[in-house]
Motif scaffolding. Sequence first.
Motif, PDB file in Angstrom:
ATOM      1  N   GLY A  54       0.769  -1.198  -0.019  1.00 36.18           N
ATOM      2  CA  GLY A  54      -0.005  -0.078  -0.039  1.00 36.18           C
ATOM      3  C   GLY A  54       1.054   1.351   0.032  1.00 36.18           C
ATOM      4  O   GLY A  54       0.300   2.388  -0.061  1.00 36.18           O
ATOM      5  N   GLU A  55       2.229   1.079   0.077  1.00 32.40           N
ATOM      6  CA  GLU A  55       2.993   2.263   0.046  1.00 32.40           C
ATOM      7  C   GLU A  55       3.457   2.761  -1.114  1.00 32.40           C
ATOM      8  O   GLU A  55       3.441   2.170  -2.198  1.00 32.40           O
ATOM      9  CB  GLU A  55       4.148   2.078   0.871  1.00 32.40           C
ATOM     10  N   SER A  72       0.998  -5.165  -2.868  1.00 36.65           N
ATOM     11  CA  SER A  72       0.943  -6.321  -1.883  1.00 36.65           C
ATOM     12  C   SER A  72       2.155  -6.339  -0.827  1.00 36.65           C
ATOM     13  O   SER A  72       3.263  -5.747  -1.284  1.00 36.65           O
ATOM     14  CB  SER A  72       0.485  -7.599  -2.395  1.00 36.65           C
ATOM     15  N   ASN A  73       2.217  -7.307  -0.126  1.00 35.50           N
ATOM     16  CA  ASN A  73       3.293  -7.483   0.761  1.00 35.50           C
ATOM     17  C   ASN A  73       4.366  -8.616   0.225  1.00 35.50           C
ATOM     18  O   ASN A  73       5.330  -8.845   0.877  1.00 35.50           O
ATOM     19  CB  ASN A  73       3.293  -7.789   2.305  1.00 35.50           C
ATOM     20  N   ALA A  74       4.094  -9.032  -1.125  1.00 34.52           N
ATOM     21  CA  ALA A  74       4.897 -10.019  -1.827  1.00 34.52           C
ATOM     22  C   ALA A  74       6.134  -9.804  -2.025  1.00 34.52           C
ATOM     23  O   ALA A  74       7.013 -10.459  -2.487  1.00 34.52           O
ATOM     24  CB  ALA A  74       4.147 -10.359  -3.093  1.00 34.52           C
ATOM     25  N   LEU A  75       6.758  -8.489  -1.932  1.00 32.62           N
ATOM     26  CA  LEU A  75       8.164  -8.028  -2.189  1.00 32.62           C
ATOM     27  C   LEU A  75       9.008  -8.304  -1.320  1.00 32.62           C
ATOM     28  O   LEU A  75      10.073  -8.968  -1.362  1.00 32.62           O
ATOM     29  CB  LEU A  75       8.252  -6.602  -2.373  1.00 32.62           C
TER      30      LEU A  75
END
Length: 75
Positions: A54-55, A72-75
């Motif tokens: 979300g950033e 998403s937080n997938a990074l």
Amino acid sequence: MKSTNPKDLDCGFWIAAAAATGGAGLSAIDVSFVATLAPSARALAGHLQGLKGGELRTVEWRGQPVFVLQRSNAL
């Protein structure tokens, strides 16, 4: 007398061979295309490191602003 029926000439073999060759070529192109969509190690190690879900971050690329949104937080 010989028959000229296409089934007798074993067209099915040539159709299957053409389909297999086309499928192999298409999959080779598809794999290389999908590989280009992944970010490079240089990009991941640089400005995008630590980007949370979300950033939004603005970085400069070739003198122009580029907006990067981590969905998403997938990074």
